[in-house]
Structures are given as C-alpha cells and as structure tokens.
Design an enzyme around this catalytic site. Structure first.
Site, short mmCIF file in Angstrom:
data_model
loop_
_atom_site.label_atom_id
_atom_site.label_comp_id
_atom_site.label_asym_id
_atom_site.label_seq_id
_atom_site.Cartn_x
_atom_site.Cartn_y
_atom_site.Cartn_z
N ASP A 17 -50.41 -5.92 -30.55
CA ASP A 17 -51.20 -5.73 -29.33
C ASP A 17 -51.75 -7.07 -28.87
O ASP A 17 -51.68 -8.05 -29.62
CB ASP A 17 -52.29 -4.67 -29.51
CG ASP A 17 -53.40 -5.09 -30.46
OD1 ASP A 17 -53.16 -5.96 -31.32
OD2 ASP A 17 -54.50 -4.52 -30.36
N TYR A 74 -53.96 -10.39 -27.78
CA TYR A 74 -55.17 -11.05 -28.29
C TYR A 74 -56.39 -10.42 -27.62
O TYR A 74 -56.36 -10.09 -26.44
CB TYR A 74 -55.14 -12.54 -27.95
CG TYR A 74 -54.06 -13.34 -28.65
CD1 TYR A 74 -53.98 -13.39 -30.03
CD2 TYR A 74 -53.13 -14.08 -27.90
CE1 TYR A 74 -53.01 -14.15 -30.67
CE2 TYR A 74 -52.16 -14.84 -28.53
CZ TYR A 74 -52.10 -14.87 -29.92
OH TYR A 74 -51.14 -15.62 -30.54
N PHE A 110 -48.03 -13.45 -28.61
CA PHE A 110 -48.30 -14.72 -29.30
C PHE A 110 -48.75 -15.85 -28.38
O PHE A 110 -49.24 -16.87 -28.85
CB PHE A 110 -47.09 -15.18 -30.14
CG PHE A 110 -46.77 -14.26 -31.26
CD1 PHE A 110 -47.57 -14.20 -32.39
CD2 PHE A 110 -45.66 -13.42 -31.20
CE1 PHE A 110 -47.29 -13.33 -33.44
CE2 PHE A 110 -45.36 -12.55 -32.24
CZ PHE A 110 -46.18 -12.50 -33.37
#
Length: 224
Positions: A64, A66, A77
């Site tokens: 999921d 940040y 990412f």
C-alpha cells in the site's frame, strides 16, 4: 479521482461496473472527505496513467502507499523529489548499485522507470495518513488483481518482480509462459538481508528484455 483514460480503460472497464467497485468508490470518497488520505486523489491511478498497458514490459508490485506526509504519489516505492528516500528504496538503490553499478541518487522519484514501461503498482492504492494498511480489504485488491490478470494475458514477454510474500502470492495468477517471474524477499530493512541483497533483479530483467528483442530499462535515476 483522475480517471484512467489510456488503453487500460477498456480492459479495466468491467471492474468499474461491479458492486465491489461501487462500494470501494464510496468508501474512498468518504475517506478523502473526512480524513487525511494518501496519495493525493488525482494521483491514485498514476501507475496506470504513466505506464499504458501497451507499453508495460516490467511490473514491480508493492503493497500500500507510503503513509507519511508528502511521500506517496501513486507509484510503488517512489516518493516525490523533495522527500527523504525511504528505507526500502535505500535498499533497492543499494542492490541496483551492486547489480548494475548505478550511482545512488539523492532522491526517490521513480517516474523515469514508469515512463520506460515499468508498471509500479501497489496492490492497495490508498491509505490513511500514518496508518499502514488502513485501506486493506476494502476492494482495491480485487481491482489490482484484475490488472494483474490483464497483464498475464498479454501476448508478449513481461517481467514480474515480486518482492516479499504478499507480492509473491500473486504468482499463482501468472501462468503465461512468455513472462519471467522474479521472486525475492522484500527490500525492507527487516527482510532485505534474507536474500533481497544479491538477487540481481535489474540485470536479470534487462537480460530477459534484450533476449526478447526489447529495449532494456535505463534504471539510473538522476540527481535533482
């Protein structure tokens, strides 16, 4: 929510008409109206916007988004250019350096990868601020599973990079012999030393793409 407009729209269109998606849409709309939620609403589908279906040659699956302020912008990412590079991405950059000799950049903005055909897809596309996995089980998994099935059905070689056990569970949906599936532990500091380091996903991806007559990915992220 900025809706998908490119060649993803037709194969994903049936999902938008299913009961689960109507419930998901209402839940997400209410969350954005009453809570702090990431990424910004117009960035939810950025993975699809930036990497049209016809151009996908690599898939990186995350979980999921940040959940801290200003980080998420719709690509797994990746963080916005002025945000500190998160620990998992620090480890990804270290492996990239060890694997291909890429310089470690001063930012975590991975849009360059997405624009080269690397679909950077989280399995859940929204999250409440400071509450990891808070939108899990609300319907996003069904939607992103549909996207993974669409990719599996593509009649061309695609590399699937599956880091960590939640991503690796998706391998059961991938049975097209044209594709390459790369699995390793997650790049998180909690697990990277169990086999993520040294797994060489980037060179393996480029070797596979070149063997199949496709342009390799330029993985080097430039400094800002």
């Amino acid at each position: 929510m900025a809706m998908i407009q490119n060649d993803w729209l037709e194969p994903l269109n049936p999902e938008f008409r299913k009961p689960y998606y109507a419930e998901l849409f209402q839940f997400v709309k209410e969350e954005y109206a009453t809570r702090k939620v990431f990424p910004p609403a117009d960035d939810i589908f950025n993975a699809f916007h930036l990497t049209p279906l016809s151009q996908v040659k690599v898939v990186i699956l995350g979980q999921d988004p940040y959940h801290n302020d200003g980080q998420a912008h719709g690509l797994c990412f990746s963080v916005k250019p002025d945000v500190d590079v998160p620990p998992s991405l620090v480890n990804i950059y270290q492996e990239l350096h060890d694997d291909l000799g890429c310089d470690i950049p001063n930012n975590g903005y991975l849009t360059k990868w997405a624009e080269q055909g690397v679909l950077m897809l989280n399995t859940v596309l929204t999250v409440r601020a400071h509450q990891a996995n808070s939108h899990r089980g609300k319907g996003w998994e069904e939607f992103t599973d549909a996207a993974i099935r669409i990719l599996n059905e593509q009649d061309r070689p695609i590399v699937f990079i599956l880091w960590g056990s939640p991503a690796q569970k998706k391998a059961a949906m991938l049975h097209n012999p044209k594709h390459l599936i790369l699995k390793s532990p997650h790049p998180s500091p909690l697990s990277a030393y169990r086999g993520f380091f040294g797994s060489r996903p980037f060179s393996q991806t480029n070797e596979f793409l070149e063997r199949n007559g496709l342009e390799p990915v330029d993985w080097q992220i430039e400094n800002v």
